[in-house]
Design a protein around this motif. Structure first.
Motif, PDB file in Angstrom:
ATOM      1  N   LEU A   1       0.818  -1.206   0.000  1.00  0.00           N
ATOM      2  CA  LEU A   1       0.000   0.000   0.000  1.00  0.00           C
ATOM      3  C   LEU A   1       0.853   1.258   0.000  1.00  0.00           C
ATOM      4  O   LEU A   1       0.545   2.228  -0.705  1.00  0.00           O
ATOM      5  N   ASP A   2       1.931   1.276   0.775  1.00  0.00           N
ATOM      6  CA  ASP A   2       2.812   2.441   0.813  1.00  0.00           C
ATOM      7  C   ASP A   2       3.592   2.604  -0.484  1.00  0.00           C
ATOM      8  O   ASP A   2       3.806   3.723  -0.966  1.00  0.00           O
ATOM      9  N   VAL A   3       4.034   1.482  -1.040  1.00  0.00           N
ATOM     10  CA  VAL A   3       4.900   1.534  -2.224  1.00  0.00           C
ATOM     11  C   VAL A   3       4.129   1.907  -3.480  1.00  0.00           C
ATOM     12  O   VAL A   3       4.610   2.720  -4.284  1.00  0.00           O
TER      13      VAL A   3
ATOM     14  N   PHE B   1      -0.900   4.319  -2.065  1.00  0.00           N
ATOM     15  CA  PHE B   1      -1.286   5.559  -1.394  1.00  0.00           C
ATOM     16  C   PHE B   1      -0.831   6.811  -2.138  1.00  0.00           C
ATOM     17  O   PHE B   1      -1.467   7.864  -2.036  1.00  0.00           O
ATOM     18  N   GLY B   2       0.265   6.724  -2.895  1.00  0.00           N
ATOM     19  CA  GLY B   2       0.697   7.870  -3.700  1.00  0.00           C
ATOM     20  C   GLY B   2      -0.333   8.217  -4.773  1.00  0.00           C
ATOM     21  O   GLY B   2      -0.810   9.360  -4.839  1.00  0.00           O
ATOM     22  N   PRO B   3      -0.699   7.267  -5.655  1.00  0.00           N
ATOM     23  CA  PRO B   3      -1.747   7.545  -6.638  1.00  0.00           C
ATOM     24  C   PRO B   3      -3.076   7.949  -6.005  1.00  0.00           C
ATOM     25  O   PRO B   3      -3.802   8.783  -6.545  1.00  0.00           O
ATOM     26  N   LEU B   4      -3.404   7.354  -4.844  1.00  0.00           N
ATOM     27  CA  LEU B   4      -4.658   7.707  -4.180  1.00  0.00           C
ATOM     28  C   LEU B   4      -4.649   9.157  -3.730  1.00  0.00           C
ATOM     29  O   LEU B   4      -5.632   9.887  -3.924  1.00  0.00           O
TER      30      LEU B   4
ATOM     31  N   LYS C   1     -11.448   4.648  -6.960  1.00  0.00           N
ATOM     32  CA  LYS C   1     -11.663   3.886  -8.197  1.00  0.00           C
ATOM     33  C   LYS C   1     -10.591   4.219  -9.239  1.00  0.00           C
ATOM     34  O   LYS C   1     -10.209   3.362 -10.039  1.00  0.00           O
ATOM     35  N   LYS C   2     -10.114   5.463  -9.214  1.00  0.00           N
ATOM     36  CA  LYS C   2      -9.083   5.874 -10.163  1.00  0.00           C
ATOM     37  C   LYS C   2      -7.721   5.310  -9.799  1.00  0.00           C
ATOM     38  O   LYS C   2      -6.928   4.945 -10.676  1.00  0.00           O
TER      39      LYS C   2
END
Length: 367
Positions: free
Chosen positions: A297-299, A302-305, A338-339
């Protein structure tokens, strides 16, 4: 007739190398049979032998998963079991843990390493190799865990009204291009879960708002509240049973699952660990200060989110809408999720951390 005095307990104890107290007990109270003495000792125990074996299993599993029990946690666990066995049970003696450890020599008390030491060790290659060889690969191989049953969960804090940083076009010489934003800095915590092999599990929203279940806001999402807006032990215990287990439970209960997470204290409860053991859920705690390389999730997520949510807030602000309410937040977050949480991104996140496909060199080559 001359009477010979009976020898003293001390004299006989020294002569025959026997404890004086043993001689006194046998003489005064009568000799007990071995079976009777054993039944007496058993009745005086806090736990039965089978219950102590269960406690030992919990201790060993907790240590293996990266959550070694403290003395006070062990005392709480034993007291809970003892009260179920005997409603009149009051409390453990102050030396109970020491006597318990003396009965089982393969267990011992040991001072845990501090965070400063862990921070130093985390930068070494050996920490990562141990994680892959002795933990991740061993668990997956030993229990035959399939990719669809390998999960990662972590919490993400979202400021409701802040936009992200994006490249924009302005006149040459302008140093600080600003874009409108709502500015609401209220924090909402999302406990996200992703599953390997292109399947996404679910999320739990944690905040100050009233707890609720509403499919119109975020389909399949759970809601919880806490005083500070972050996960706590009670929420994690509820989540592991009513959310994670619900969404990832295999048709065959004998199938084993793996849950990868960081070692934050909010995840650690004896009750949660026991529930996982009973349902073939293996918890793998990541080494301290390595989540930037080992947590999917960190790698990769979460950045794109964060970028997608920032773009959604900016688009909302450009349209001139009023402040973002919590109801609007759910719509914007659903759009961003979703994106960002596409099957391709989920697959890439597990691959980049060497989880699936199982390949430790993906991480080790970057050190």
């Amino acid at each position: 007739m001359l009477t010979v005095p009976a020898p003293s307990y001390r004299y006989l104890a020294e002569k025959y190398n026997i404890k004086k107290s043993t001689l006194w007990a046998r003489h005064r109270k009568g000799q007990q049979s071995r079976s009777k003495a054993q039944r007496l000792r058993q009745s005086q125990r806090v736990l039965t032998i089978s219950q102590e074996k269960e406690v030992i299993t919990c201790i060993e599993d907790s240590a293996e998963w990266g959550f070694p029990l403290r003395y006070d946690m062990l005392r709480d666990l034993v007291s809970t079991i003892a009260k179920k066995r005997n409603p009149d049970f009051e409390r453990l003696g102050k030396n109970w843990v020491r006597r318990f450890l003396s009965r089982y020599p393969h267990l011992r008390g040991k001072m845990s390493a501090g965070l400063d030491k862990q921070r130093k060790l985390a930068s070494t290659r050996g920490i990562f190799e141990h994680y892959f060889d002795q933990e991740l690969i061993r668990i997956i191989t030993l229990f035959g865990i399939q990719p669809q049953y390998i999960s990662n969960c972590d919490e993400k804090g979202i400021c409701i009204g802040l936009v992200g940083r994006e490249k924009v076009i302005v006149k040459r010489g302008e140093k600080h291009p600003f874009v409108p934003q709502d500015g609401n800095r209220e924090m909402v915590t999302i406990l996200e879960t992703i599953v390997a092999q292109l399947r996404i599990a679910s999320e739990v929203v944690i905040g100050f708002f009233e707890a609720r279940e509403n499919d119109d806001l975020l389909p399949g999402c759970g809601f919880a509240t806490s005083l500070n807006g972050w996960t706590n032990k009670k929420i994690f215990r509820w989540w592991i049973e009513h959310h994670f287990d619900f969404y990832t439970r295999p048709a065959d209960p004998s199938v084993h699952r793996l849950l990868i997470l960081d070692g934050h204290n909010s995840h650690i409860t004896i009750d949660a660990l026991n529930y996982c053991r009973q349902n073939n859920i293996h918890i793998l705690c990541l080494p301290a200060h390595t989540t930037h390389r080992l947590q999917p999730l960190d790698v990769g997520m979460f950045g794109p989110l964060q970028r997608a949510y920032g773009q959604a807030v900016e688009a909302w602000s450009r349209k001139g809408y009023s402040s973002i309410t919590k109801a609007e937040f759910f719509k914007l977050y659903d759009y961003a999720r979703k994106k960002a949480f596409t099957p391709e991104n989920v697959s890439s996140a597990f691959a980049a951390t060497g989880v699936f496909p199982l390949n430790k060199n993906v991480v080790l080559d970057k050190l």
